[in-house]
Design a protein around this motif. Structure first.
Motif, PDB file in Angstrom:
ATOM      1  N   GLU A   1     -86.416  13.524-105.196  1.00  0.00           N
ATOM      2  CA  GLU A   1     -86.747  12.908-103.917  1.00  0.00           C
ATOM      3  C   GLU A   1     -87.797  11.809-104.108  1.00  0.00           C
ATOM      4  O   GLU A   1     -87.662  10.710-103.549  1.00  0.00           O
TER       5      GLU A   1
ATOM      6  N   ARG B   1     -87.153   7.812-103.361  1.00  0.00           N
ATOM      7  CA  ARG B   1     -88.030   7.130-102.404  1.00  0.00           C
ATOM      8  C   ARG B   1     -88.653   5.878-103.039  1.00  0.00           C
ATOM      9  O   ARG B   1     -88.756   4.828-102.391  1.00  0.00           O
TER      10      ARG B   1
ATOM     11  N   VAL C   1     -85.899   3.135-103.260  1.00  0.00           N
ATOM     12  CA  VAL C   1     -85.536   2.546-101.975  1.00  0.00           C
ATOM     13  C   VAL C   1     -86.664   1.674-101.432  1.00  0.00           C
ATOM     14  O   VAL C   1     -86.416   0.678-100.741  1.00  0.00           O
TER      15      VAL C   1
ATOM     16  N   PHE D   1     -79.934  13.209-102.510  1.00  0.00           N
ATOM     17  CA  PHE D   1     -80.972  12.722-101.597  1.00  0.00           C
ATOM     18  C   PHE D   1     -80.606  11.294-101.218  1.00  0.00           C
ATOM     19  O   PHE D   1     -80.616  10.389-102.052  1.00  0.00           O
TER      20      PHE D   1
ATOM     21  N   HIS E   1     -81.298   8.387 -94.484  1.00  0.00           N
ATOM     22  CA  HIS E   1     -82.292   8.985 -93.590  1.00  0.00           C
ATOM     23  C   HIS E   1     -83.340   9.785 -94.337  1.00  0.00           C
ATOM     24  O   HIS E   1     -84.029  10.624 -93.740  1.00  0.00           O
ATOM     25  N   ALA E   2     -83.451   9.554 -95.657  1.00  0.00           N
ATOM     26  CA  ALA E   2     -84.428  10.284 -96.478  1.00  0.00           C
ATOM     27  C   ALA E   2     -84.234  11.781 -96.321  1.00  0.00           C
ATOM     28  O   ALA E   2     -85.194  12.549 -96.194  1.00  0.00           O
ATOM     29  N   ARG E   3     -82.959  12.191 -96.359  1.00  0.00           N
ATOM     30  CA  ARG E   3     -82.642  13.603 -96.230  1.00  0.00           C
ATOM     31  C   ARG E   3     -81.603  13.991 -97.284  1.00  0.00           C
ATOM     32  O   ARG E   3     -80.879  13.142 -97.816  1.00  0.00           O
ATOM     33  N   TRP E   4     -81.540  15.286 -97.539  1.00  0.00           N
ATOM     34  CA  TRP E   4     -80.608  15.796 -98.535  1.00  0.00           C
ATOM     35  C   TRP E   4     -79.225  15.994 -97.936  1.00  0.00           C
ATOM     36  O   TRP E   4     -79.076  16.293 -96.748  1.00  0.00           O
TER      37      TRP E   4
ATOM     38  N   PRO F   1     -78.646   5.055 -98.624  1.00  0.00           N
ATOM     39  CA  PRO F   1     -79.776   4.542 -97.827  1.00  0.00           C
ATOM     40  C   PRO F   1     -79.708   3.028 -97.658  1.00  0.00           C
ATOM     41  O   PRO F   1     -79.398   2.297 -98.597  1.00  0.00           O
TER      42      PRO F   1
ATOM     43  N   ASP G   1     -83.902   3.166 -92.967  1.00  0.00           N
ATOM     44  CA  ASP G   1     -83.763   4.556 -92.528  1.00  0.00           C
ATOM     45  C   ASP G   1     -84.748   5.482 -93.234  1.00  0.00           C
ATOM     46  O   ASP G   1     -84.888   6.647 -92.853  1.00  0.00           O
ATOM     47  N   PHE G   2     -85.438   4.977 -94.262  1.00  0.00           N
ATOM     48  CA  PHE G   2     -86.460   5.774 -94.938  1.00  0.00           C
ATOM     49  C   PHE G   2     -87.827   5.624 -94.270  1.00  0.00           C
ATOM     50  O   PHE G   2     -88.804   6.197 -94.741  1.00  0.00           O
ATOM     51  N   HIS G   3     -87.889   4.854 -93.197  1.00  0.00           N
ATOM     52  CA  HIS G   3     -89.170   4.599 -92.535  1.00  0.00           C
ATOM     53  C   HIS G   3     -89.233   5.269 -91.164  1.00  0.00           C
ATOM     54  O   HIS G   3     -89.967   4.810 -90.285  1.00  0.00           O
TER      55      HIS G   3
END
Length: 438
Positions: free
Chosen positions: A14, A18, A21, A53, A56-59, A96, A100-102
């Protein structure tokens, strides 16, 4: 000597994704190149499950039956190793974009147990009192008329609607002051009981309608006052993490109108204005708008939140299935929206006749619930503390509301059975003064 935490593949992967991205070069990569980078970082657990991962920064969990990727939090206590995965078969939806990671951090807790802070409540009370002094002739109640008496001005409805739209899960203690300040304006008692008020989450269109009607009536000053009331309420709500993501989204939609009063004057109807408001919201707040833009994805995210909130349980999937079993699913579409682990746990309850429990609940004349004769005992969910209980209640209630928005199924006014059972276990703690949501 300080103990060293064991290396965790999920946490490490993860962090790596991150970092990639967040690198400005990510935006310059093609979708195929991004997929290639992510595919090289797929993890596999001893049971054969594959985890990615991604968006949306989700698994995301790979379904071996049909190849789909489902949003699902990983089993962080399980060892995993990195394996290659064909990048060509990764769907674009799991890749990603970057924005969407923010997503604005928020809380999944309901307003049961942890109270809203006194300062927030007092600021909203002052705003509400000012709105309550307006004339209902100048501010007619064009939305929320099922909540408020006919002589209540729309400015009161604007405050209420902002609170309910911004709340992640609008389930409140029966004595929560943020709700009781509306008492003199209510048309009838709110749904629920003396323990919890299970309140509906309004669509954005209800807020838009209050403003749009005044614009069509040629009352631009009043329309601007309603928009400013929503903005003021949202600004106040920003101090509580249970409101913050959607409050920020609402501010970005309403504030342009305050700077340019004629901005929405040309819209012909409520739906056109709703679309214009949504288009103003920046991409980084996209998850806050999923209930409006993608109800299916929003439901999946609430299921993810629920499983995460149940991480204290030995088997979070079985525990989540207990709450999923309360949903009314007359068309049998729910299992197809679940990952294979949740689907298996839900299927066990379905075969035992324990699904659709809130919708199909019946009682004998003396008030005792009717139970399936040979049904196995349902897994008991008891969080370790009140914060954990509020998170489970919030995620479960948000999931129920999301399912209703997606399918049209009605959420019982008395709450879904699993949530009500949990409330009864913690009701003696509901009057606490816990206010860490700032």
């Amino acid at each position: 000597m300080t103990a060293v935490r064991p290396w965790d593949a999920f946490t490490a992967t993860e962090a790596e994704v991150r970092t990639m991205v967040a690198d400005p070069r990510w935006q310059g990569l093609s979708v195929a190149d991004r997929a290639h980078v992510l595919a090289a970082r797929v993890l596999v657990t001893p049971d054969g499950d594959r985890w990615l991962f991604g968006a949306h920064a989700r698994w995301h969990l790979h379904d071996p039956a049909d190849g789909r990727w489902h949003l699902a939090p990983p089993p962080r206590s399980v060892r995993a190793r990195q394996v290659g995965h064909p990048s060509a078969v990764l769907p674009e939806a799991v890749i990603p974009h970057g924005y969407d990671f923010h997503a604005e951090p928020g809380s999944t807790q309901a307003f049961v147990g942890p109270d809203v802070s006194e300062s927030l409540t007092e600021r909203l009370r002052v705003l509400l009192r000012a709105g309550g002094r307006k004339s209902e002739l100048d501010y007619p109640l064009t939305a929320f008329d099922e909540i408020f008496a006919s002589d209540v001005p729309g400015t009161v409805a604007a405050v209420w609607g902002t609170i309910m739209w911004c709340a992640y899960a609008p389930a409140f203690d029966g004595n929560e002051r943020l709700i009781t300040v509306f008492g003199e304006y209510l048309r009838r008692s709110l749904p629920g009981d003396e323990w919890v008020r299970w309140l509906p989450a309004p669509p954005l269109r209800d807020l838009v309608t209050l403003v749009a009607e005044r614009l069509r009536a040629g009352r631009s000053r009043e329309a601007l006052r309603l928009a400013a009331t929503m903005a003021d309420a949202a600004q106040i709500l920003m101090s509580d993490t249970r409101f913050r993501p959607r409050a920020l989204a609402l501010l970005t939609m309403v504030e342009p109108m305050l700077r340019r009063p004629d901005l929405d004057a040309a819209h012909e109807d409520d739906e056109a204005m709703r679309r214009a408001w949504l288009e103003r919201c920046p991409s980084r707040l996209c998850r806050a708008l999923l209930p409006e833009n993608d109800p299916g994805a929003h439901f999946s995210h609430t299921v993810y939140d629920l499983v995460e909130a149940l991480a204290f349980m030995p088997d979070p999937q079985r525990a989540a299935a207990v709450f999923l079993a309360d949903l009314s699913d007359s068309k049998g579409v729910l299992p197809g929206r679940l990952d294979h682990r949740l689907r298996l746990a839900y299927g066990e309850l379905e075969r035992a006749g324990l699904t659709g429990t809130s919708a199909g609940e019946a009682t004998q004349p003396d008030g005792f619930p009717v139970r399936t004769a040979l049904a196995p005992p349902v897994l008991e969910v008891m969080p370790p503390d009140r914060d954990g209980a509020a998170a489970v209640l919030g995620a479960a209630y948000a999931m129920g509301l999301a399912w209703g928005r997606l399918t049209g199924a009605k959420v019982p006014q008395s709450g879904l059975a699993g949530q009500v059972a949990l409330v009864r276990k913690m009701v003696h703690e509901r009057d606490d003064s816990h206010t860490r949501h700032t």
